[in-house]
Design an enzyme around this catalytic site. Structure first.
Site, PDB file in Angstrom:
ATOM      1  N   ARG A   1      10.099   1.408 -12.907  1.00  8.64           N
ATOM      2  CA  ARG A   1      10.689   2.742 -12.736  1.00  8.64           C
ATOM      3  C   ARG A   1      11.948   2.814 -13.591  1.00  8.64           C
ATOM      4  O   ARG A   1      12.699   1.830 -13.697  1.00  8.64           O
ATOM      5  CB  ARG A   1      11.065   2.998 -11.273  1.00  8.64           C
ATOM      6  CG  ARG A   1       9.880   3.346 -10.382  1.00  8.64           C
ATOM      7  CD  ARG A   1       9.265   4.714 -10.710  1.00  8.64           C
ATOM      8  NE  ARG A   1       8.144   5.060  -9.857  1.00  8.64           N
ATOM      9  CZ  ARG A   1       6.858   4.885 -10.150  1.00  8.64           C
ATOM     10  NH1 ARG A   1       6.501   4.332 -11.300  1.00  8.64           N
ATOM     11  NH2 ARG A   1       5.905   5.263  -9.311  1.00  8.64           N
TER      12      ARG A   1
ATOM     13  N   HIS B   1       4.761   7.233 -19.413  1.00  7.18           N
ATOM     14  CA  HIS B   1       4.326   6.889 -18.048  1.00  7.18           C
ATOM     15  C   HIS B   1       2.795   6.783 -17.978  1.00  7.18           C
ATOM     16  O   HIS B   1       2.146   7.443 -17.165  1.00  7.18           O
ATOM     17  CB  HIS B   1       4.843   7.912 -17.017  1.00  7.18           C
ATOM     18  CG  HIS B   1       4.881   7.348 -15.619  1.00  7.18           C
ATOM     19  ND1 HIS B   1       5.835   7.668 -14.696  1.00  7.18           N
ATOM     20  CD2 HIS B   1       4.058   6.464 -14.985  1.00  7.18           C
ATOM     21  CE1 HIS B   1       5.602   7.015 -13.563  1.00  7.18           C
ATOM     22  NE2 HIS B   1       4.510   6.277 -13.720  1.00  7.18           N
TER      23      HIS B   1
HETATM   24  P1  NAP Z   1       4.478  -4.141  -4.541  1.00  2.86           P
HETATM   25  O1  NAP Z   1       3.140  -4.765  -4.320  1.00  2.86           O
HETATM   26  O2  NAP Z   1       5.154  -3.485  -3.396  1.00  2.86           O
HETATM   27  O3  NAP Z   1       5.419  -5.267  -5.139  1.00  2.86           O
HETATM   28  C1  NAP Z   1       6.785  -5.090  -5.304  1.00  2.86           C
HETATM   29  C2  NAP Z   1       7.407  -6.428  -5.663  1.00  2.86           C
HETATM   30  O4  NAP Z   1       8.802  -6.230  -5.887  1.00  2.86           O
HETATM   31  C3  NAP Z   1       7.276  -7.457  -4.553  1.00  2.86           C
HETATM   32  O5  NAP Z   1       7.049  -8.735  -5.087  1.00  2.86           O
HETATM   33  C4  NAP Z   1       8.646  -7.392  -3.885  1.00  2.86           C
HETATM   34  O6  NAP Z   1       9.058  -8.584  -3.240  1.00  2.86           O
HETATM   35  C5  NAP Z   1       9.535  -7.140  -5.082  1.00  2.86           C
HETATM   36  N1  NAP Z   1      10.813  -6.570  -4.650  1.00  2.86           N
HETATM   37  C6  NAP Z   1      11.054  -5.397  -4.020  1.00  2.86           C
HETATM   38  N2  NAP Z   1      12.373  -5.247  -3.765  1.00  2.86           N
HETATM   39  C7  NAP Z   1      12.964  -6.355  -4.248  1.00  2.86           C
HETATM   40  C8  NAP Z   1      14.298  -6.803  -4.275  1.00  2.86           C
HETATM   41  N3  NAP Z   1      15.310  -6.073  -3.765  1.00  2.86           N
HETATM   42  N4  NAP Z   1      14.567  -8.003  -4.826  1.00  2.86           N
HETATM   43  C9  NAP Z   1      13.565  -8.769  -5.330  1.00  2.86           C
HETATM   44  N5  NAP Z   1      12.273  -8.400  -5.337  1.00  2.86           N
HETATM   45  C10 NAP Z   1      11.983  -7.197  -4.804  1.00  2.86           C
HETATM   46  O7  NAP Z   1       4.396  -3.050  -5.697  1.00  2.86           O
HETATM   47  P2  NAP Z   1       3.335  -2.954  -6.896  1.00  2.86           P
HETATM   48  O8  NAP Z   1       2.073  -2.339  -6.424  1.00  2.86           O
HETATM   49  O9  NAP Z   1       3.270  -4.277  -7.576  1.00  2.86           O
HETATM   50  O10 NAP Z   1       4.065  -1.882  -7.825  1.00  2.86           O
HETATM   51  C11 NAP Z   1       5.361  -2.134  -8.365  1.00  2.86           C
HETATM   52  C12 NAP Z   1       5.906  -0.859  -8.993  1.00  2.86           C
HETATM   53  O11 NAP Z   1       5.226  -0.569 -10.201  1.00  2.86           O
HETATM   54  C13 NAP Z   1       5.690   0.413  -8.172  1.00  2.86           C
HETATM   55  O12 NAP Z   1       6.637   0.526  -7.131  1.00  2.86           O
HETATM   56  C14 NAP Z   1       5.875   1.483  -9.218  1.00  2.86           C
HETATM   57  O13 NAP Z   1       7.238   1.820  -9.291  1.00  2.86           O
HETATM   58  C15 NAP Z   1       5.451   0.800 -10.521  1.00  2.86           C
HETATM   59  N6  NAP Z   1       4.208   1.374 -11.093  1.00  2.86           N
HETATM   60  C16 NAP Z   1       4.257   1.924 -12.342  1.00  2.86           C
HETATM   61  C17 NAP Z   1       3.106   2.439 -12.907  1.00  2.86           C
HETATM   62  C18 NAP Z   1       3.124   3.004 -14.305  1.00  2.86           C
HETATM   63  O14 NAP Z   1       2.128   3.561 -14.758  1.00  2.86           O
HETATM   64  N7  NAP Z   1       4.203   2.856 -15.030  1.00  2.86           N
HETATM   65  C19 NAP Z   1       1.901   2.418 -12.205  1.00  2.86           C
HETATM   66  C20 NAP Z   1       1.893   1.866 -10.924  1.00  2.86           C
HETATM   67  C21 NAP Z   1       3.057   1.335 -10.375  1.00  2.86           C
HETATM   68  P3  NAP Z   1       8.255  -9.120  -1.941  1.00  2.86           P
HETATM   69  O15 NAP Z   1       6.896  -9.551  -2.477  1.00  2.86           O
HETATM   70  O16 NAP Z   1       9.049 -10.259  -1.480  1.00  2.86           O
HETATM   71  O17 NAP Z   1       8.151  -7.957  -1.003  1.00  2.86           O
END
Ligand code: NAP
Length: 311
Positions: A226, A274
């Site tokens: 993001r 995006h």
């Molecule tokens: P997810 O499964 O919720 O994983 C988030 C990861 O970030 C987890 O490993 C989490 O740690 C870690 N995290 C969160 N807060 C943290 C903090 N304060 N300090 C350290 N680590 C932290 O999410 P996801 O499905 O992988 O997606 C990640 C992000 O990708 C989405 O939220 C979205 O913003 C972005 N995204 C972008 C696109 C695009 O097209 N550009 C598409 C889809 C998603 P824990 O494992 O310990 O909880």
């Protein structure tokens, strides 16, 4: 009894999602589903949602059992005070595969210095030989559904991969660090840094001037997470000074990125609109249908958002 499912995602997505959703409901044995873009709020059982939805006040949806987000990121809804229903986010195999492909492609572009040969078609015989992946440490911030899959894929290509998350992870071939004390170590080796964190109060401006300064000189930042994860001013200053060699950015504080934004013209910034990974209707529809099946069977829903944590 009829299950009323309101498709409240962006109106132009209806044509793309209607057929896959109907097919997925049939696949899950959900017989009597009324799927529509317009259902009286008090009759709605499930809301399929996306960030730019017309539904922002959930108060009238008194019967709704869940809000099912088509996006992985939930920063636009997680703090909505009218939302009292459970919120599930999207975890989709298509989304995951798309992100792995985009991240791998852009990592390899920088690792191989592909631009040198692709863009430099000027009669110069540039005998640049890139190092092997084994000599290019890469760090992935966020080891969730997407970051974890990207870290695994990059490790599979031979990159020494360090990953960082809130809680400790174990991923084969990846050095997993966690928490505040893990971040400096994750940054100091990062010749290529990939951000796949959710946007929360804890992660906003996470990559600031101090943290960029910890990275190896000339490092590359790739951000499909993001926009607000990065302090834009600090990023531009680091690109200008050479502390960072390049930034490939898919997400921004304001989208679409305004034409006058300095990222567009900066020679060391690549902007993608995006598109790193889209939710794929066929696979996502199955996730939605499975959650509705679970809701009706009074089983736990998949991929529930922890609203206090923010993701
Ligand atoms: P997810 O499964 O919720 O994983 C988030 C990861 O970030 C987890 O490993 C989490 O740690 C870690 N995290 C969160 N807060 C943290 C903090 N304060 N300090 C350290 N680590 C932290 O999410 P996801 O499905 O992988 O997606 C990640 C992000 O990708 C989405 O939220 C979205 O913003 C972005 N995204 C972008 C696109 C695009 O097209 N550009 C598409 C889809 C998603 P824990 O494992 O310990 O909880």
């Amino acid at each position: 009894m009829t299950i009323n499912v309101l498709f409240a995602a962006r109106a132009d997505r209806w044509a793309t999602y209607e057929a896959p959703l109907r097919a997925a409901f049939a696949e899950k044995g959900l017989q009597d589903v009324h799927l529509a873009t317009d259902i009286p709020p008090e009759a709605v059982d499930y809301i399929i949602y996306s960030p730019n939805s017309a539904v922002q006040d959930f108060t009238p949806y008194t019967r709704a059992k869940a809000v099912l987000n088509l996006w992985a990121g939930v920063e636009g809804i997680v703090d909505n005070p009218t939302l009292t229903q459970p919120l599930a986010r999207m975890v989709d195999t298509g989304l995951r595969q798309g992100m792995v492909e985009w991240v791998t492609g852009h990592t390899l572009r920088h690792h191989l210095n592909t631009d040198l040969h692709v863009l430099g078609q000027d009669g110069q015989w540039r005998s640049y030989v890139p190092p092997l992946a084994t000599d290019r440490p890469v760090t992935v911030l966020g080891l969730g559904e997407l970051g974890g899959a990207c870290a695994e894929a990059l490790a599979g290509l031979g990159f020494p991969v360090t990953g960082w998350s809130r809680s400790q992870k174990q991923i084969a071939g990846v050095t997993c660090l966690a928490g505040a004390e893990g971040l400096p170590r994750a940054l100091e080796t990062a010749q290529i840094l990939i951000l796949l964190l959710p946007l929360t109060g804890q992660t906003e401006n996470l990559l600031d001037a101090d943290r960029i300064a910890r990275m190896p000189a000339g490092a590359v930042v790739i951000n499909p997470g993001r926009g607000p994860l990065i302090d834009d001013g600090a990023l531009l200053a680091a690109l200008d000074s050479g502390q960072l060699g390049h930034a490939t950015l898919d997400v921004f504080r304001e989208e679409p990125l305004p034409p006058a934004h300095p990222f567009w013209a900066h020679p060391r910034v690549t902007v993608t609109p995006h598109i790193a990974s889209e939710t794929r209707p066929t696979t996502a529809a199955r996730v939605i249908a499975e959650n509705i099946r679970r809701g009706e069977a009074r089983e736990n829903l998949l991929y529930l958002v922890d609203r206090a944590r923010g993701y």
